[in-house]
Design an enzyme around this catalytic site. Structure first.
Site, PDB file in Angstrom:
ATOM      1  N   ASP A  82       0.825  -1.206   0.000  1.00 26.71           N
ATOM      2  CA  ASP A  82       0.000   0.000   0.000  1.00 26.71           C
ATOM      3  C   ASP A  82       0.862   1.259   0.000  1.00 26.71           C
ATOM      4  O   ASP A  82       0.648   2.181  -0.802  1.00 26.71           O
ATOM      5  CB  ASP A  82      -0.901  -0.015   1.241  1.00 26.71           C
ATOM      6  CG  ASP A  82      -2.312   0.449   0.925  1.00 26.71           C
ATOM      7  OD1 ASP A  82      -2.618   0.624  -0.257  1.00 26.71           O
ATOM      8  OD2 ASP A  82      -3.100   0.625   1.866  1.00 26.71           O
TER       9      ASP A  82
ATOM     10  N   ASP B  11      -9.591  -2.491   2.725  1.00 28.56           N
ATOM     11  CA  ASP B  11      -9.477  -1.932   4.067  1.00 28.56           C
ATOM     12  C   ASP B  11     -10.443  -2.594   5.044  1.00 28.56           C
ATOM     13  O   ASP B  11     -10.352  -2.377   6.250  1.00 28.56           O
ATOM     14  CB  ASP B  11      -9.743  -0.421   4.031  1.00 28.56           C
ATOM     15  CG  ASP B  11      -8.741   0.308   3.162  1.00 28.56           C
ATOM     16  OD1 ASP B  11      -7.590  -0.148   3.111  1.00 28.56           O
ATOM     17  OD2 ASP B  11      -9.118   1.304   2.524  1.00 28.56           O
TER      18      ASP B  11
END
Length: 496
Positions: free
Chosen positions: A351, A411
């Site tokens: 990420d 997420d």
């Protein structure tokens, strides 16, 4: 299919930017009675132009549509046509300031430059054009077409830029959806674990349970392979987005329909009514499950057809997305805390790299993650791997970038896998849900921390940067405090 689904879900482990610089609003008013008004996004240079924050005492100009010309020469338009008007011309062939100097010399009071590509910052060399005082703004060509269709040919326009809201309450809805999904997914995984333990203890039920069991277990090796595939997929999306986006949409429809069916079938299975069955090819199936399958397929098809209908399609996408995340958290099993640490740690690095490091590599200086999220090269199709909630505060950013607050499936799913492992470990050790509750609270704290950083830094953040440390550290502290770290790290032997 499950592994493929989590693959593209994890690609979206990012909260997209909520704020962009030098964005404003063009307020257009038609000539009807009462007048119809509509707002459109504009991009301007705040060093050249200061826009009012409200429409109070706004000065309106009649819009002259000259999108048939690029205005690189004063000979392109008849004399007197622009006097005291707001003029819109096409982008191209010469600089913004060259167009502005010509428009100003012909008496125009405002210059709008229509662009068919994605709106970008206005940044010409102003030094050589100090005499240009004309307000200049960039607008989408499609908005000019829409303006004519909605408001007619006689349109009056003005520019303004309302202040950015300190906080958008749609983020509260995003927070509740995320925490609810993670908590419910972990609880469902614990219920399945309890049924597995009962089946193991009862030899007569063991074979039946194993036939029904559809879980997939990740080992450390498959975790590493999975993250490598994630990187490859994201790069392929960056270069071949306009083709692969439809593949992702198709996979989402199939996976979300299956997930919605699994979620609702688990609820229907608890209802002791309407259990009539039919027999086909020596197999029996409940009639209500047939209707449920038709309903789930229809829901996915309706979303696919109307996915760009912003007024209500987001509700259907969120329902399908929550079902997808729930089913994945329940289905994909982490065998031990070691695998959880490897998965969450590698995806955190993934990420951060694709958000913060890739801008130094790409030609346009944009991160690969943000480019794929926004649709490279102005592609109108968006990846359906987010929870979307309409933003409640009116601002230029709402019109220009994101009329929705977004949270990626990654997420929810990635930390949710750790929450699910904690719940299963609670079931195995009969620890009164202490791991599960602690990890769920840590996830909620990580989400709040993410929102705070978003509000302070005014730029997109990799959510896993905050969610991963919160959940991993909390789980480790609970295991250490209970003197169960070794067992928690290695997991139960029967799972492996």
């Amino acid at each position: 299919m499950r592994a493929a689904g989590l693959l593209w879900a994890a690609l979206w482990a990012l909260l997209l930017p909520l704020v962009a610089a030098d964005e404003g609003i063009l307020h257009a008013s038609g000539s009807g009675v009462p007048p119809v008004t509509k707002d459109y996004c504009i991009i301007y240079n705040s060093n050249w132009l200061s826009l009012p924050k409200t429409l109070d005492n706004a000065t309106y100009r009649t819009l002259e549509n000259l999108t048939s010309t690029v205005l690189c020469s004063s000979a392109e338009v008849p004399s007197g046509l622009m006097k005291d008007k707001a003029v819109v011309v096409m982008r191209g062939n010469c600089t913004f300031l060259e167009k502005a100097r010509i428009a100003q010399s012909l008496g125009a009071k405002m210059l709008l430059i229509a662009s068919k590509s994605r709106l970008s910052a206005i940044s010409d060399n102003k030094t050589d054009f100090e005499d240009v005082t004309l307000p200049i703004a960039l607008i989408r060509y499609n908005d000019i077409v829409d303006m004519q269709l909605v408001l007619g040919n006689e349109v009056n326009v003005t520019l303004y830029s309302p202040p950015l809201p300190e906080f958008d309450y749609s983020m509260v809805v995003i927070f509740l959806i995320a925490v609810f999904t993670v908590a419910l997914g972990g609880y469902w995984s614990g219920v399945a674990e309890l049924e597995n333990l009962k089946a193991i203890a009862s030899p007569g039920e063991r074979e039946t349970r194993w036939k029904k069991e559809e879980n997939v277990t990740f080992t450390p090796v498959t975790v590493i392979l999975f993250v490598v595939i994630c990187c490859v997929m994201l790069v392929l999306l960056y270069f071949f987005y306009k083709w692969l986006v439809y593949v992702i949409i198709s996979v989402f429809c199939l996976a979300s329909a299956m997930s919605l069916y699994n979620c609702l079938a688990a609820l229907i299975g608890q209802i002791p009514f309407g259990q009539c069955r039919i027999t086909c090819s020596n197999k029996t199936i409940e009639v209500r499950l047939i209707f449920l399958a038709i309903f789930c397929i229809a829901a996915a098809v309706v979303w696919a057809v109307f996915r760009n209908e912003d007024r209500w399609a987001w509700i259907l996408q969120d329902i399908l997305g929550v079902a997808f995340c729930l089913n994945f958290i329940k289905t994909l099993k982490m065998p031990n805390f070691k695998s959880c640490v490897i998965l969450l740690g590698l995806l955190l690095l993934y990420d951060v790299f694709f958000v913060f490091i890739t801008p130094f590599i790409t030609k346009n200086g944009a991160s690969i993650m943000v480019e794929v999220a926004a649709g490279p090269f102005g592609n109108s199709e968006k990846l359906p791997v987010v929870i979307r909630v309409p933003r409640l505060e009116h601002s230029a950013s709402t019109l220009c970038d994101l009329p929705f607050s977004l949270l990626g499936f990654g997420d929810i799913i990635v930390p949710g896998l750790l929450v699910a492992y904690c719940r299963r470990f609670d079931v195995q050790t009969r620890s009164s849900a202490v791991y599960y509750i602690s990890c769920t609270i840590a996830y909620a704290v990580g989400m709040v921390l993410t929102f705070i950083v978003l509000a302070l830094m005014k730029m997109g953040q990799p959510a896993l940067l905050y969610l991963v440390p919160c959940t991993l550290i909390t789980s480790s502290l609970v295991a250490w405090r209970r003197k169960e770290m070794k067992k928690f790290w290695k997991g139960s032997s029967y799972q492996v």
